[in-house]
Design a protein around this motif. Structure first.
Motif, PDB file in Angstrom:
ATOM      1  N   ARG A 326      56.851  28.316  46.381  1.00  0.00           N
ATOM      2  CA  ARG A 326      58.603  27.595  46.188  1.00  0.00           C
ATOM      3  C   ARG A 326      59.484  28.547  45.393  1.00  0.00           C
ATOM      4  NH1 ARG A 326      54.383  22.409  44.711  1.00  0.00           N
ATOM      5  NH2 ARG A 326      54.819  23.291  42.645  1.00  0.00           N
ATOM      6  N   ASN A 327      58.691  29.744  44.540  1.00  0.00           N
ATOM      7  CA  ASN A 327      59.966  30.549  43.695  1.00  0.00           C
ATOM      8  C   ASN A 327      59.962  30.906  45.246  1.00  0.00           C
ATOM      9  OD1 ASN A 327      59.838  29.904  41.553  1.00  0.00           O
ATOM     10  ND2 ASN A 327      57.368  31.762  41.129  1.00  0.00           N
ATOM     11  N   LYS A 328      58.942  31.508  46.083  1.00  0.00           N
ATOM     12  CA  LYS A 328      59.455  32.201  47.128  1.00  0.00           C
ATOM     13  C   LYS A 328      60.704  32.124  48.111  1.00  0.00           C
ATOM     14  CE  LYS A 328      57.146  35.966  48.284  1.00  0.00           C
ATOM     15  NZ  LYS A 328      57.659  37.138  47.683  1.00  0.00           N
ATOM     16  N   ILE A 329      60.489  30.486  48.178  1.00  0.00           N
ATOM     17  CA  ILE A 329      62.273  29.669  49.032  1.00  0.00           C
ATOM     18  C   ILE A 329      63.148  29.332  47.861  1.00  0.00           C
ATOM     19  CG2 ILE A 329      62.312  27.285  49.850  1.00  0.00           C
ATOM     20  CD1 ILE A 329      59.281  26.447  49.297  1.00  0.00           C
ATOM     21  N   ARG A 330      62.905  29.771  46.810  1.00  0.00           N
ATOM     22  CA  ARG A 330      63.621  29.360  45.833  1.00  0.00           C
ATOM     23  C   ARG A 330      64.845  30.907  45.592  1.00  0.00           C
ATOM     24  NH1 ARG A 330      60.342  27.816  41.644  1.00  0.00           N
ATOM     25  NH2 ARG A 330      60.317  25.427  42.278  1.00  0.00           N
ATOM     26  N   ALA A 331      63.768  31.800  46.096  1.00  0.00           N
ATOM     27  CA  ALA A 331      64.170  33.115  46.269  1.00  0.00           C
ATOM     28  C   ALA A 331      65.773  33.609  47.890  1.00  0.00           C
ATOM     29  CB  ALA A 331      63.161  34.235  45.960  1.00  0.00           C
ATOM     30  N   ILE A 332      64.565  32.676  48.250  1.00  0.00           N
ATOM     31  CA  ILE A 332      65.849  33.056  49.856  1.00  0.00           C
ATOM     32  C   ILE A 332      66.953  31.992  50.276  1.00  0.00           C
ATOM     33  CG2 ILE A 332      65.237  32.982  52.484  1.00  0.00           C
ATOM     34  CD1 ILE A 332      62.487  33.152  52.019  1.00  0.00           C
ATOM     35  N   VAL A 333      66.841  31.022  49.689  1.00  0.00           N
ATOM     36  CA  VAL A 333      67.821  30.007  50.382  1.00  0.00           C
ATOM     37  C   VAL A 333      69.148  29.936  48.534  1.00  0.00           C
ATOM     38  CG1 VAL A 333      68.540  27.592  50.762  1.00  0.00           C
ATOM     39  CG2 VAL A 333      65.984  28.487  50.659  1.00  0.00           C
ATOM     40  N   ASP A 334      69.880  30.369  49.818  1.00  0.00           N
ATOM     41  CA  ASP A 334      71.247  30.538  48.943  1.00  0.00           C
ATOM     42  C   ASP A 334      71.724  29.602  47.615  1.00  0.00           C
ATOM     43  OD1 ASP A 334      71.072  33.167  49.620  1.00  0.00           O
ATOM     44  OD2 ASP A 334      73.007  32.687  50.096  1.00  0.00           O
ATOM     45  N   ASP A 335      71.441  28.312  48.720  1.00  0.00           N
ATOM     46  CA  ASP A 335      71.973  27.019  47.480  1.00  0.00           C
ATOM     47  C   ASP A 335      71.173  26.338  47.426  1.00  0.00           C
ATOM     48  OD1 ASP A 335      73.379  24.584  47.109  1.00  0.00           O
ATOM     49  OD2 ASP A 335      72.819  23.718  48.559  1.00  0.00           O
ATOM     50  N   PRO A 336      71.214  26.563  45.641  1.00  0.00           N
ATOM     51  CA  PRO A 336      70.133  25.814  44.485  1.00  0.00           C
ATOM     52  C   PRO A 336      70.383  24.396  44.991  1.00  0.00           C
ATOM     53  CG  PRO A 336      72.032  26.776  43.460  1.00  0.00           C
ATOM     54  CD  PRO A 336      72.558  27.022  45.045  1.00  0.00           C
ATOM     55  N   GLN A 337      70.683  23.837  45.508  1.00  0.00           N
ATOM     56  CA  GLN A 337      69.749  21.949  45.990  1.00  0.00           C
ATOM     57  C   GLN A 337      69.609  21.909  46.725  1.00  0.00           C
ATOM     58  OE1 GLN A 337      70.519  19.293  44.243  1.00  0.00           O
ATOM     59  NE2 GLN A 337      68.584  18.416  45.512  1.00  0.00           N
ATOM     60  N   THR A 338      70.087  23.316  48.629  1.00  0.00           N
ATOM     61  CA  THR A 338      68.985  23.267  49.384  1.00  0.00           C
ATOM     62  C   THR A 338      67.282  23.739  48.757  1.00  0.00           C
ATOM     63  OG1 THR A 338      71.053  23.335  50.606  1.00  0.00           O
ATOM     64  CG2 THR A 338      69.022  23.554  51.368  1.00  0.00           C
ATOM     65  N   ALA A 339      67.779  24.368  48.267  1.00  0.00           N
ATOM     66  CA  ALA A 339      66.412  25.074  47.810  1.00  0.00           C
ATOM     67  C   ALA A 339      65.431  24.420  47.088  1.00  0.00           C
ATOM     68  CB  ALA A 339      66.936  26.445  47.307  1.00  0.00           C
ATOM     69  N   SER A 340      65.607  23.700  46.343  1.00  0.00           N
ATOM     70  CA  SER A 340      64.922  22.768  45.657  1.00  0.00           C
ATOM     71  C   SER A 340      64.551  21.597  46.799  1.00  0.00           C
ATOM     72  CB  SER A 340      65.970  21.680  45.013  1.00  0.00           C
ATOM     73  OG  SER A 340      65.699  21.074  44.349  1.00  0.00           O
ATOM     74  N   ASP A 341      65.796  20.712  47.795  1.00  0.00           N
ATOM     75  CA  ASP A 341      64.962  20.157  48.745  1.00  0.00           C
ATOM     76  C   ASP A 341      63.955  20.553  49.706  1.00  0.00           C
ATOM     77  OD1 ASP A 341      66.567  18.423  47.903  1.00  0.00           O
ATOM     78  OD2 ASP A 341      68.360  18.108  48.908  1.00  0.00           O
ATOM     79  N   LEU A 342      63.825  22.100  49.996  1.00  0.00           N
ATOM     80  CA  LEU A 342      62.443  23.288  50.672  1.00  0.00           C
ATOM     81  C   LEU A 342      61.635  23.172  49.990  1.00  0.00           C
ATOM     82  CD1 LEU A 342      65.133  25.422  52.366  1.00  0.00           C
ATOM     83  CD2 LEU A 342      63.776  23.290  54.045  1.00  0.00           C
ATOM     84  N   CYS A 343      62.021  22.481  48.857  1.00  0.00           N
ATOM     85  CA  CYS A 343      60.437  23.126  47.915  1.00  0.00           C
ATOM     86  C   CYS A 343      59.805  21.278  47.645  1.00  0.00           C
ATOM     87  CB  CYS A 343      61.118  23.216  46.511  1.00  0.00           C
ATOM     88  SG  CYS A 343      61.038  25.274  46.258  1.00  0.00           S
ATOM     89  N   PRO A 344      57.889  21.666  48.730  1.00  0.00           N
ATOM     90  CA  PRO A 344      57.090  20.695  48.377  1.00  0.00           C
ATOM     91  C   PRO A 344      56.384  20.056  46.710  1.00  0.00           C
ATOM     92  CG  PRO A 344      57.196  22.065  49.938  1.00  0.00           C
ATOM     93  CD  PRO A 344      57.662  22.986  49.142  1.00  0.00           C
ATOM     94  N   THR A 345      56.531  19.306  46.159  1.00  0.00           N
ATOM     95  CA  THR A 345      56.896  19.345  44.869  1.00  0.00           C
ATOM     96  C   THR A 345      55.151  17.971  44.990  1.00  0.00           C
ATOM     97  OG1 THR A 345      58.414  17.670  44.953  1.00  0.00           O
ATOM     98  CG2 THR A 345      58.392  20.218  43.387  1.00  0.00           C
TER      99      THR A 345
END
Ligand code: NA7
Length: 752
Positions: A326-345
């Motif tokens: 998830r940290n990798k995804i947050r680091a790659i994706v610029d928009d925080p909301q998109t990053a959050s939606d892309l993180c499986p939880t």
């Protein structure tokens, strides 16, 4: 802790006498010996082996050409996600003379070229009837043969039918209202057109973010004017780091290809790799992060999942690894909301099929690419011009469905297969597939399933698993022929034992926690059962070999001269117990039941010192279980964590043993059973101390009746109910617990 299947008192009793069956001597000769359904990787290898062994065969293939999955899945960006060099046949040893892979992960066209090259080189096409779908296969018991009918009008009799239909070949329905009204272009990744599709300047919707979506989205985005991705469940994906074939791997090959292939066959996943025996929390955080980075950097799925021994069994270990992703995804994706939606939880990492990608997450940084989280904004319907969600209307020129498959069983049950007494396989499997070894199913003589449910299949390198199954089937046909048998069928006991074993193996992992296609959860109405065999290619192969070595244990063989049945269970221990025993044997330790009780207790106590800390003490609940000789009192105890130093499991042997133990115990502690009503705990079920302590490690008298406790509903940490429930299995051996008590039952829970 042996399996409590008791219905067959004559387990492993073998009748070596061939019982004369004179009524069977005038059987008709079938048109062919074997009908093979499907001409993908499995069908081609079957054609090779069967023809070389002198069997008369026909292969029916629904597609206009060979290749199976690689014929149909032509979507942009389609690639294999096992290294090409591992995803190939091993029966063609001089392959390097006339074939070279151009990339670490070959594209779909290159794999299809390879399969055509193999078919031409070994003259396999002549066995295949293309553009012909097998509709029906019925077992004729009086003639002891199959009658196979196709949509091309073929009516063929055969002694054997082999389903080489693939695990991911039956596309799932779109399941979205209004598709027929859409006037634009519609594509399914699983049935991509043969002519090139040009998205240049178009507005494209992609529904689905599994492997096919993850591979195709970045490629579609390179052409399209606008891409909107409709995501229901985010995926864990690692960068493939594609490029040329690894020189190290090629060097290993050059050194000794036979050894390389043999290492693959005896590996956990079908790629040469040591099974990790290091538990996550046995090493420092800094070391863990380093290892995670390495896994991310290598770009290989099996390596990534194998990073620590307990990733798929210890929720805390899994959580930490997932957080790294998830940290990798947050680091790659610029928009925080998109990053959050892309993180499986909402599921543990690797319990849904993880993906390999090229620029997947970075694609969402492009200004013309947008993610719609359909859990927050559900798709209401497809309209004439696009897609309506609950709160927005989108206009598209094309919609791409990357929505997956009715996996593992879908292509098998799509054929109307009837066995003895006209029983339909579809009905038999209505509550989930039942097979023996994932290769055969009771009541359906001479039917073989290549990479069927209950075999490693989709959890492994399919090329290796396919070859293993085909080789097993060919050996079996050779055995039948050599011994004058015409038919083989698993016994009900063997099948029930294997089906339970597969479920038990899954239950000590985190797999059941995810709504995955491994669990059949992606298809509405499909029974929720873990489909592949999760213990590994190596254990599985050893089991199949053992079945043969023990005279086809669990099978009934019959022919004109009579029949022979060697009934029994090939795996009789609970998998968690078996893992410990295997580890102990590997460490040359004496078996627990061969030790004097004091020594066994001391040994157990020593093992216990290496346990990771457990959760707090919970409430103690007493109850009773029904037993053959009366009620058995039990007690649930939520134990307080043991203080321990991490360094206590620094020896490789200790860590290895703990790696297995942790799977058992951690898993048992993850589900808060309603009976205990406490969150986060390790639950051990003990016989009440009113029983006298064991004087020696003698087997506990076999318990009759139903040895499995009725399922409890379970309450998860967040208070929601877990439909799966907790399960308590009764052990049948003394186990050296703390003095004055003995562990009679083990609890296996589920991660919620
Ligand atoms: P998958 O892995 O089953 O992925 C299908 C995706 O489609 C997945 O994200 C699904 O979400 C999503 N999906 C399915 N139905 C819907 C509907 N109705 N609405 C929205 N989203 C939906 O199939 P793939 O083809 O990507 O991968 C199979 C490959 O795995 C195979 O080819 C091998 O290469 C390995 P969900 O997760 O079900 O919520």
């Amino acid at each position: 802790m042996e399996y409590p299947i008791t219905q067959d008192a004559g387990l492993e009793a073998r009748d070596d006498r061939l019982v004369t069956d004179s009524a069977r001597t005038d059987r008709p000769t079938p048109d062919v010996d074997v009908v093979v359904v499907g001409a993908g990787i499995a069908g081609l290898y079957l054609a090779y082996r069967l023809s070389r062994a002198g069997h008369r065969l026909r292969v029916f293939e629904a597609g206009d050409d060979l290749g199976g999955k690689w014929y149909w899945n032509r979507y942009p960006g389609a690639r294999v996600d096992v290294p090409s060099i591992d995803y190939m046949y091993s029966f063609d040893p001089n392959w390097q003379r006339d074939w070279q892979w151009s990339e670490k992960y070959a594209t779909q066209p290159e794999i299809l070229r390879y399969l055509n090259h193999i078919a031409d080189k070994h003259d396999l096409r002549r066995h295949i009837t293309f553009s012909t779908r097998v509709r029906q296969a019925g077992w004729d018991d009086s003639a002891s043969l199959w009658r196979v009918r196709t949509d091309g009008g073929d009516d063929v009799s055969a002694r054997f039918v082999v389903m080489a239909t693939g695990c991911l070949s039956m596309p799932k329905q779109a399941e979205v209202d209004g598709l027929e009204s859409f006037t634009g272009e519609v594509y399914f990744t699983s049935r991509w057109p043969h002519d090139p599709v040009d998205f240049t300047g178009k507005r494209v919707a992609v529904i689905g973010t599994g492997s096919s979506g993850v591979q195709s989205i970045p490629v579609i985005a390179e052409e399209a004017r606008e891409v909107v991705v409709f995501q229901r469940t985010p995926t864990f994906s690692i960068p493939a780091r594609n490029g040329q074939v690894s020189p190290e791997r090629l060097a290993l090959f050059a050194a000794n290809e036979a050894d390389y292939r043999s290492a693959a066959r005896m590996s956990p996943g079908g790629i040469p790799m040591e099974r990790s025996i290091t538990p996550t929390f046995s090493v420092s955080e800094a070391e863990r992060q380093q290892r995670y980075e390495r896994a991310w950097g290598i770009g290989e799925l099996f390596e990534a999942i194998n990073v620590y021994a307990d990733v798929l069994s210890n929720p805390a270990a899994n959580h930490e690894f997932a957080e790294f992703f998830r940290n990798k995804i947050r680091a790659i994706v610029d928009d925080p909301q998109t990053a959050s939606d892309l993180c499986p939880t909402d599921y543990p990492v690797a319990t849904k099929r993880p993906c390999l990608d090229t620029n997947y997450y970075a694609t969402y940084n492009l200004p013309h690419v947008r993610l719609v989280n359909v859990r927050k904004h559900p798709i209401r319907q497809i309209t004439e011009t696009g897609i309506d969600t609950a709160d927005e209307a989108f206009t598209f020129d094309a919609i791409v469905f990357a929505t997956g498959f009715d996996a593992v069983t879908g292509a098998i049950t799509a054929v109307d297969i009837t066995g003895r007494d006209d029983a339909a396989l579809k009905d038999k499997w209505a509550d989930g597939p039942q097979t023996y070894l994932g290769l055969t199913t009771a009541g359906f003589p001479n039917l073989f399933l290549i990479t069927g449910p209950g075999s490693p299949s989709v959890l492994s390198n399919m090329a290796v698993s396919i070859e293993q199954h085909v080789d097993w089937v060919l050996d079996c046909l050779g055995h039948l022929r050599a011994h004058g048998f015409a038919a083989i069928e698993p016994t009900a006991t063997a099948e029930a034992g294997w089906t339970q074993h597969v479920n038990d193996c899954a239950d000590i992992t985190l797999f059941p926690a995810a709504n995955s296609w491994y669990m059949g959860a992606n298809v509405p109405g499909k029974p929720r059962v873990f489909l592949p065999y999760p213990a590994g290619v190596d254990f599985y192969r050893a089991t199949c070999d053992e079945v043969v070595a023990r005279d086809y244990l669990g099978f009934k063989l019959s022919g004109p001269e009579g029949s022979m049945c060697n009934d029994g269970l090939v795996r009789r221990l609970q998998p968690d117990v078996e893992m410990i025993l295997i580890q102990m044997a590997a460490m040359n330790l004496p078996t627990l039941d061969s030790m004097p009780v004091d020594e066994a207790r001391a040994f157990y106590a020593q093992m216990s010192t290496t346990r990771p800390p457990g959760p707090d003490v919970g409430e103690i609940v007493d109850g009773v279980l029904p037993g053959a000789t009366g009620d058995l009192a039990y007690r649930f105890i939520g134990r307080r964590p043991r203080a321990r130093t991490r360094s206590s499991c620094s020896s490789t042997a200790g860590v290895g043993l703990w790696a297995t133990l942790s799977r058992t115990i951690r898993c048992a502690g993850t589900c808060a059973c309603a009976a205990t009503r406490s969150s986060s705990r390790r639950t051990t079920v003990m016989r009440r101390s009113t029983d006298s302590p064991p004087q020696s490690m003698t087997p506990w008298p076999r318990c009759g009746g139903s040895p499995t406790m009725p399922r409890h509903s379970a309450v998860c940490r967040d208070g929601s109910r877990c439909a799966a429930g907790a399960r308590v299995a009764i052990s049948r051996r003394w186990f050296p617990g703390s003095p004055g008590t003995r562990v009679d039952h083990t609890s296996s829970g589920r991660y919620c």
